[in-house]
Design a protein around this motif. Sequence first.
Motif, short mmCIF file in Angstrom:
data_model
loop_
_atom_site.label_atom_id
_atom_site.label_comp_id
_atom_site.label_asym_id
_atom_site.label_seq_id
_atom_site.Cartn_x
_atom_site.Cartn_y
_atom_site.Cartn_z
N CYS B 310 1.03 -1.13 0.17
CA CYS B 310 -0.11 -0.05 0.05
C CYS B 310 0.52 1.19 -0.03
O CYS B 310 2.07 1.66 0.92
CB CYS B 310 -0.92 -0.10 1.17
N ARG B 311 0.44 2.56 -1.13
CA ARG B 311 1.21 3.60 -1.31
C ARG B 311 0.83 4.41 -0.38
O ARG B 311 0.89 5.48 -0.84
CB ARG B 311 1.52 3.62 -2.89
N CYS B 312 -0.33 4.55 0.23
CA CYS B 312 -0.84 5.54 0.90
C CYS B 312 -0.01 6.80 1.64
O CYS B 312 -0.66 7.58 1.10
CB CYS B 312 -2.26 5.02 1.98
N VAL B 315 1.01 8.92 -1.07
CA VAL B 315 -0.44 9.48 -1.38
C VAL B 315 -0.55 10.80 -0.46
O VAL B 315 -0.92 11.66 -0.99
CB VAL B 315 -1.24 8.26 -1.47
N CYS B 325 -0.59 3.82 -7.69
CA CYS B 325 -0.15 3.01 -7.33
C CYS B 325 -1.19 1.70 -7.80
O CYS B 325 -2.09 1.26 -8.15
CB CYS B 325 -1.03 2.55 -5.83
N LEU B 327 -1.65 -1.05 -6.77
CA LEU B 327 -3.33 -2.42 -6.61
C LEU B 327 -4.50 -1.27 -6.85
O LEU B 327 -5.50 -1.80 -6.72
CB LEU B 327 -3.09 -2.02 -5.22
N PHE B 328 -4.23 -0.18 -6.98
CA PHE B 328 -5.66 0.68 -7.15
C PHE B 328 -6.29 0.08 -8.07
O PHE B 328 -5.63 -0.45 -9.59
CB PHE B 328 -5.11 2.13 -8.26
N CYS B 332 -6.96 -3.11 -4.73
CA CYS B 332 -7.93 -1.95 -4.08
C CYS B 332 -9.08 -1.22 -4.56
O CYS B 332 -8.67 -0.79 -5.47
CB CYS B 332 -6.53 -2.06 -3.26
N ILE B 338 -7.68 -1.88 0.50
CA ILE B 338 -6.22 -2.60 1.08
C ILE B 338 -5.61 -1.17 2.09
O ILE B 338 -5.38 -1.77 3.24
CB ILE B 338 -5.61 -2.77 0.35
N GLY B 339 -6.06 0.09 1.88
CA GLY B 339 -5.44 1.07 2.45
C GLY B 339 -6.80 2.04 3.12
O GLY B 339 -7.44 2.14 2.42
N CYS B 341 -6.41 4.78 3.05
CA CYS B 341 -6.95 6.26 1.41
C CYS B 341 -8.06 5.34 0.39
O CYS B 341 -8.54 6.52 -0.25
CB CYS B 341 -5.59 6.26 0.56
N MET B 342 -8.10 3.80 0.85
CA MET B 342 -9.26 4.10 -0.71
C MET B 342 -10.85 3.26 0.69
O MET B 342 -11.87 3.45 0.41
CB MET B 342 -8.92 2.56 -1.17
N CYS B 349 -7.62 7.82 -2.58
CA CYS B 349 -7.76 6.99 -3.20
C CYS B 349 -9.34 6.04 -3.64
O CYS B 349 -9.41 6.10 -4.96
CB CYS B 349 -6.80 5.41 -3.08
S1 SF4 Z 1 -5.45 2.76 -0.65
FE1 SF4 Z 1 -4.76 0.89 -2.13
S2 SF4 Z 1 -4.85 1.90 -3.46
FE2 SF4 Z 1 -5.06 3.50 -2.45
S3 SF4 Z 1 -2.65 3.57 -2.42
FE3 SF4 Z 1 -2.98 1.96 -0.39
S4 SF4 Z 1 -2.99 0.27 -1.92
FE4 SF4 Z 1 -2.73 1.29 -3.13
#
Ligand code: SF4
Lengths: 81, 356
Positions: B310-312, B315, B325, B327-328, B332, B338-339, B341-342, B349
């Motif tokens: 996760c790159r939250c 972000v 990201c 996974l976006f 995710c 997953i994180g 921010c989603m 996200c």
């Molecule tokens: S919340 Fe989901 S889309 Fe956003 S950075 Fe984390 S893994 Fe990626």
Amino acid sequence: MCLGIPMRIVEVDGDVGIVESGGIKRKVGLMLIDGAKVGDWVIVHAGFAIEKIKPEDAMETLKLISEGAASLGDVSSGEEK
Amino acid sequence: MRDFRDPVLFKQLANRLKAFEFEKETKIMEVCGTHTMNIRRYGIHTILPTNLDLLSGPGCPVCVTDNSYIDYAIELARLDDVIITTFGDMMRVPGSYESLEMVHSRGGDVRVVYSPLDSLEIAKDNPDKKVVFLAVGFETTVPTIAATIISAEKLKINNFYILTGHKLIIPAIRALLSAENDISGFILPGHVSAIIGVNAYREVLEHYNVPGVVTGFEPIDILKGIARLVTAIRDGVFILANEYRRVVTDEGNLKALELIDEVFEPEDVAWRGLGTIPLSGLKLRDKYAHRDIRNVVDVTPPPPREHPACRCGDVLQGKLKPDECPLFGNLCTPDNPIGPCMISSEGSCHAYFKYR
Ligand code: SF4
């Protein structure tokens, strides 16, 4: 989430009050504003009136909201909170 | 952009914005979850000047909350004599190992409230339990908690506690700017500014010579704010402007600020993505320290960890766009997040996904 909709105080009971907007009523804390009285317009966050605003500013905001909603067709999501 | 049928002003502003052109890439940032949402929702990101990049910063309170905080709350929720009360957004956020929702589904007493005052009611109704409110949020939320603490004192509701996790926006802006982020301007939050006032930003923004505009939430408000900001950037002038005078004053809400100062004092806290920022959080003053659950119940959560993919955190610093990201949108999504921010409805996200 911040909700910019101005609400009007319809009841005051010491530190708490009831606010109303578009038929929706909510109980709110009034400890963060001075001299709250029935008829005042306020901005509400997390169950508290956080700022009193002038009636004309409340009207302006309501106008912006309804224009935005009408022109953008985006009142449907029902996600406001 | 969506189909704007009528508003003349909107068109004018949109045209004014489109007429701008930056020769080199120019970044501005907003630091408010509601701005993040409304910019995407109303398609404002699609009518920006050429080479203007609008980043979402650390404006989503749930997103910037460090895993160790959630882990601590989860450990508390497992205790039989504790009721956790929280704003709804926290429920699904995964800590290092699980979420409050998961603990709740296994019988942990976790209740969603709309206002901290509701927690106080719950405490009154459950005198044999410790009721712990998860005090997460920026300066808009802080005074509501301060007022609730004072009410608890007045009403002698002695089983009401908080788990402090507040964040302050000015130290975050300072951290972003001192980290050599090439941010050329800030769209400043509406209701945080209603509390702290426009003047609160002056010192840090002047120091880095980066303009800022306080902006409301309606599409017109946001467009006005951006137009004002890009004009200043193009002309190379510093401004600290208020485009949300309907609600925000220069000094802020003095009564709310007094309450905050009565109840809390600043401390260093960890932010997701930004690390520990000096004096960027709040703890209860000694006088109210008995309301801090950490002083009352001792739990030891397992060591925190982050989801490896996760790159939250990036972000939140504007270093990565959500859709960059890997996974976006595939692994995710809001249904299978997953994180944070989603998960959070204010997360970048989430906003990117919902209004793709
Ligand atoms: S919340 Fe989901 S889309 Fe956003 S950075 Fe984390 S893994 Fe990626």
